[in-house]
Scaffold this motif. Structure first.
Motif, PDB file in Angstrom:
ATOM      1  N   ASN A  21      16.009   4.380  -6.676  1.00  0.00           N
ATOM      2  CA  ASN A  21      15.740   4.914  -4.700  1.00  0.00           C
ATOM      3  C   ASN A  21      14.919   4.877  -3.600  1.00  0.00           C
ATOM      4  O   ASN A  21      15.074   4.364  -2.817  1.00  0.00           O
ATOM      5  N   ARG A  22      14.025   5.510  -4.775  1.00  0.00           N
ATOM      6  CA  ARG A  22      12.582   5.225  -4.040  1.00  0.00           C
ATOM      7  C   ARG A  22      11.833   4.225  -4.016  1.00  0.00           C
ATOM      8  O   ARG A  22      11.344   3.806  -3.688  1.00  0.00           O
ATOM      9  N   LEU A  23      11.808   3.351  -4.974  1.00  0.00           N
ATOM     10  CA  LEU A  23      11.228   2.381  -5.018  1.00  0.00           C
ATOM     11  C   LEU A  23      12.243   1.236  -4.003  1.00  0.00           C
ATOM     12  O   LEU A  23      11.352  -0.198  -3.389  1.00  0.00           O
ATOM     13  N   LYS A  24      13.809   1.310  -3.759  1.00  0.00           N
ATOM     14  CA  LYS A  24      14.212   0.826  -3.099  1.00  0.00           C
ATOM     15  C   LYS A  24      13.501   0.602  -1.539  1.00  0.00           C
ATOM     16  O   LYS A  24      13.458   0.604  -0.668  1.00  0.00           O
ATOM     17  N   VAL A  25      13.390   2.080  -0.850  1.00  0.00           N
ATOM     18  CA  VAL A  25      13.458   2.808   0.248  1.00  0.00           C
ATOM     19  C   VAL A  25      11.607   1.986   0.710  1.00  0.00           C
ATOM     20  O   VAL A  25      11.772   1.335   1.412  1.00  0.00           O
ATOM     21  N   LEU A  26      10.835   2.402  -0.999  1.00  0.00           N
ATOM     22  CA  LEU A  26       9.431   1.395  -1.139  1.00  0.00           C
ATOM     23  C   LEU A  26       9.596   0.327  -0.078  1.00  0.00           C
ATOM     24  O   LEU A  26       8.687   0.054   0.600  1.00  0.00           O
ATOM     25  N   GLU A  27      10.178  -0.339  -1.071  1.00  0.00           N
ATOM     26  CA  GLU A  27      10.051  -1.781  -0.564  1.00  0.00           C
ATOM     27  C   GLU A  27      10.851  -2.260   0.698  1.00  0.00           C
ATOM     28  O   GLU A  27      10.463  -2.995   1.164  1.00  0.00           O
ATOM     29  N   ALA A  28      12.050  -1.986   0.894  1.00  0.00           N
ATOM     30  CA  ALA A  28      11.988  -2.018   1.958  1.00  0.00           C
ATOM     31  C   ALA A  28      11.423  -1.623   3.319  1.00  0.00           C
ATOM     32  O   ALA A  28      11.780  -2.439   4.826  1.00  0.00           O
ATOM     33  N   ALA A  29      10.488  -0.504   3.514  1.00  0.00           N
ATOM     34  CA  ALA A  29       9.680   0.254   4.206  1.00  0.00           C
ATOM     35  C   ALA A  29       8.727  -1.068   4.172  1.00  0.00           C
ATOM     36  O   ALA A  29       8.367  -1.056   5.401  1.00  0.00           O
ATOM     37  N   GLU A  30       8.217  -1.122   3.331  1.00  0.00           N
ATOM     38  CA  GLU A  30       7.332  -2.899   3.517  1.00  0.00           C
ATOM     39  C   GLU A  30       7.610  -3.701   4.594  1.00  0.00           C
ATOM     40  O   GLU A  30       6.966  -4.064   4.998  1.00  0.00           O
ATOM     41  N   GLU A  31       8.757  -4.162   4.113  1.00  0.00           N
ATOM     42  CA  GLU A  31       9.895  -5.165   4.853  1.00  0.00           C
ATOM     43  C   GLU A  31       9.939  -5.214   6.252  1.00  0.00           C
ATOM     44  O   GLU A  31       9.231  -5.478   6.742  1.00  0.00           O
ATOM     45  N   VAL A  32      10.194  -3.675   6.468  1.00  0.00           N
ATOM     46  CA  VAL A  32      10.573  -3.133   8.156  1.00  0.00           C
ATOM     47  C   VAL A  32       9.827  -2.853   8.973  1.00  0.00           C
ATOM     48  O   VAL A  32       9.287  -3.740   9.673  1.00  0.00           O
ATOM     49  N   PHE A  33       8.430  -2.752   8.451  1.00  0.00           N
ATOM     50  CA  PHE A  33       7.149  -2.166   9.311  1.00  0.00           C
ATOM     51  C   PHE A  33       6.382  -3.911   9.163  1.00  0.00           C
ATOM     52  O   PHE A  33       5.521  -4.200   9.575  1.00  0.00           O
ATOM     53  N   ASP A  34       6.310  -4.258   7.912  1.00  0.00           N
ATOM     54  CA  ASP A  34       5.674  -6.238   7.975  1.00  0.00           C
ATOM     55  C   ASP A  34       6.421  -6.940   9.510  1.00  0.00           C
ATOM     56  O   ASP A  34       6.210  -7.072  10.179  1.00  0.00           O
ATOM     57  N   ALA A  35       8.174  -6.336   9.473  1.00  0.00           N
ATOM     58  CA  ALA A  35       8.922  -7.142  10.726  1.00  0.00           C
ATOM     59  C   ALA A  35       8.744  -6.678  11.871  1.00  0.00           C
ATOM     60  O   ALA A  35       8.893  -7.298  12.491  1.00  0.00           O
ATOM     61  N   ARG A  36       8.688  -5.395  11.776  1.00  0.00           N
ATOM     62  CA  ARG A  36       8.572  -4.634  12.989  1.00  0.00           C
ATOM     63  C   ARG A  36       7.811  -3.732  13.577  1.00  0.00           C
ATOM     64  O   ARG A  36       7.622  -3.276  14.523  1.00  0.00           O
ATOM     65  N   GLY A  37       6.798  -3.434  12.555  1.00  0.00           N
ATOM     66  CA  GLY A  37       5.583  -2.740  13.099  1.00  0.00           C
ATOM     67  C   GLY A  37       5.921  -1.301  12.738  1.00  0.00           C
ATOM     68  O   GLY A  37       6.960  -0.869  12.139  1.00  0.00           O
ATOM     69  N   LYS A 109      -2.001  -3.702   7.299  1.00  0.00           N
ATOM     70  CA  LYS A 109      -3.034  -2.936   6.266  1.00  0.00           C
ATOM     71  C   LYS A 109      -3.676  -2.633   7.867  1.00  0.00           C
ATOM     72  O   LYS A 109      -3.690  -1.430   7.151  1.00  0.00           O
ATOM     73  N   ASN A 110      -3.952  -2.638   8.440  1.00  0.00           N
ATOM     74  CA  ASN A 110      -4.657  -2.602  10.001  1.00  0.00           C
ATOM     75  C   ASN A 110      -3.411  -1.302  10.497  1.00  0.00           C
ATOM     76  O   ASN A 110      -3.866  -0.449  11.388  1.00  0.00           O
ATOM     77  N   ALA A 111      -2.880  -1.729  10.823  1.00  0.00           N
ATOM     78  CA  ALA A 111      -1.127  -1.619  11.397  1.00  0.00           C
ATOM     79  C   ALA A 111      -1.040  -0.209  11.274  1.00  0.00           C
ATOM     80  O   ALA A 111      -1.157   0.715  11.275  1.00  0.00           O
ATOM     81  N   LEU A 112      -0.940  -0.206   9.487  1.00  0.00           N
ATOM     82  CA  LEU A 112      -0.537   1.541   8.785  1.00  0.00           C
ATOM     83  C   LEU A 112      -2.069   2.433   8.913  1.00  0.00           C
ATOM     84  O   LEU A 112      -1.403   3.105   9.425  1.00  0.00           O
ATOM     85  N   SER A 113      -3.302   1.196   8.579  1.00  0.00           N
ATOM     86  CA  SER A 113      -4.186   2.441   9.532  1.00  0.00           C
ATOM     87  C   SER A 113      -4.503   3.431  10.244  1.00  0.00           C
ATOM     88  O   SER A 113      -4.754   4.105  10.343  1.00  0.00           O
ATOM     89  N   ALA A 114      -3.969   2.365  10.919  1.00  0.00           N
ATOM     90  CA  ALA A 114      -3.710   3.107  12.224  1.00  0.00           C
ATOM     91  C   ALA A 114      -2.808   3.651  12.646  1.00  0.00           C
ATOM     92  O   ALA A 114      -3.384   4.886  13.117  1.00  0.00           O
TER      93      ALA A 114
END
Length: 190
Positions: A21-37, A109-114
């Protein structure tokens, strides 16, 4: 370099289902943040992962903790990719492929850092492993005659930062042409 297991900071290992579940959440978060910021909600992440919001918060108590985990995961992936390329048959192609990949990851990466900086979270450094692997890629490309010998790691890092920032503003064909200009400057001309 092996990617660290995404265990919680408590130090206790997770059950197999909880780790999945933790890995699923982490992978989904990467995709969502990539797509939607980074302003995308944790509810969107939960939906994308196919879990309840409680599961997200069980593993990542705050959105900032989730953002930080995605950021660290991204850095680990970049370091792994660099290390894998250090044994590539064509050192020049490996160096330029990696440079392109880093630039491609830059906007997220820059958006996450900011977002982390704005939330008061200390942003983890890119890491010595990443710089070491990049230095190896550079050295191998130079030894193969693909990259000019008068360029050091500090110049490559500066070019990566500049190209990454430019890539946030220029997309598609313009970004590709700009990268080619940078690459022409890095290539050894015989």
């Amino acid at each position: 370099m092996t990617r660290p297991q995404p265990q919680p900071r408590t130090g206790r290992p997770l059950r197999a289902d909880a780790l999945r579940n933790r890995l699923k959440v982490l992978e989904a978060a990467e995709e969502v943040f990539d797509a939607r910021g980074t302003t995308a909600s944790t509810e969107e992440v939960a939906r994308a992962a196919g879990v309840g919001i409680g599961t997200v918060f069980r593993h990542f108590p705050t959105k900032e903790a989730l953002l930080e985990a995605v950021y660290v995961s991204r850095l680990c992936k970049l370091a792994e990719e660099a290390e894998a390329l250090t044994s590539a048959e064509d050192p020049g192609a490996a160096f330029f492929t990696y440079f392109t990949r880093v630039v491609g990851y830059a906007a997220t990466k820059n958006a996450l850092s900011a977002a982390l900086t704005e939330a008061g979270v200390d942003v983890p450094e890119s890491g010595q492993g990443l710089k070491q692997a990049l230095a190896t890629l550079l050295s191998r490309a130079q030894d193969a005659g693909a990259v000019r010998g008068d360029v050091g790691l500090p110049e490559v890092m500066a070019l990566l930062v500049g190209a990454s920032q430019a890539a946030e503003r220029a997309h598609g064909e313009v970004r590709d042409r700009a990268l080619n200009v940078v690459f022409d400057g890095l290539r050894a001309h015989r």
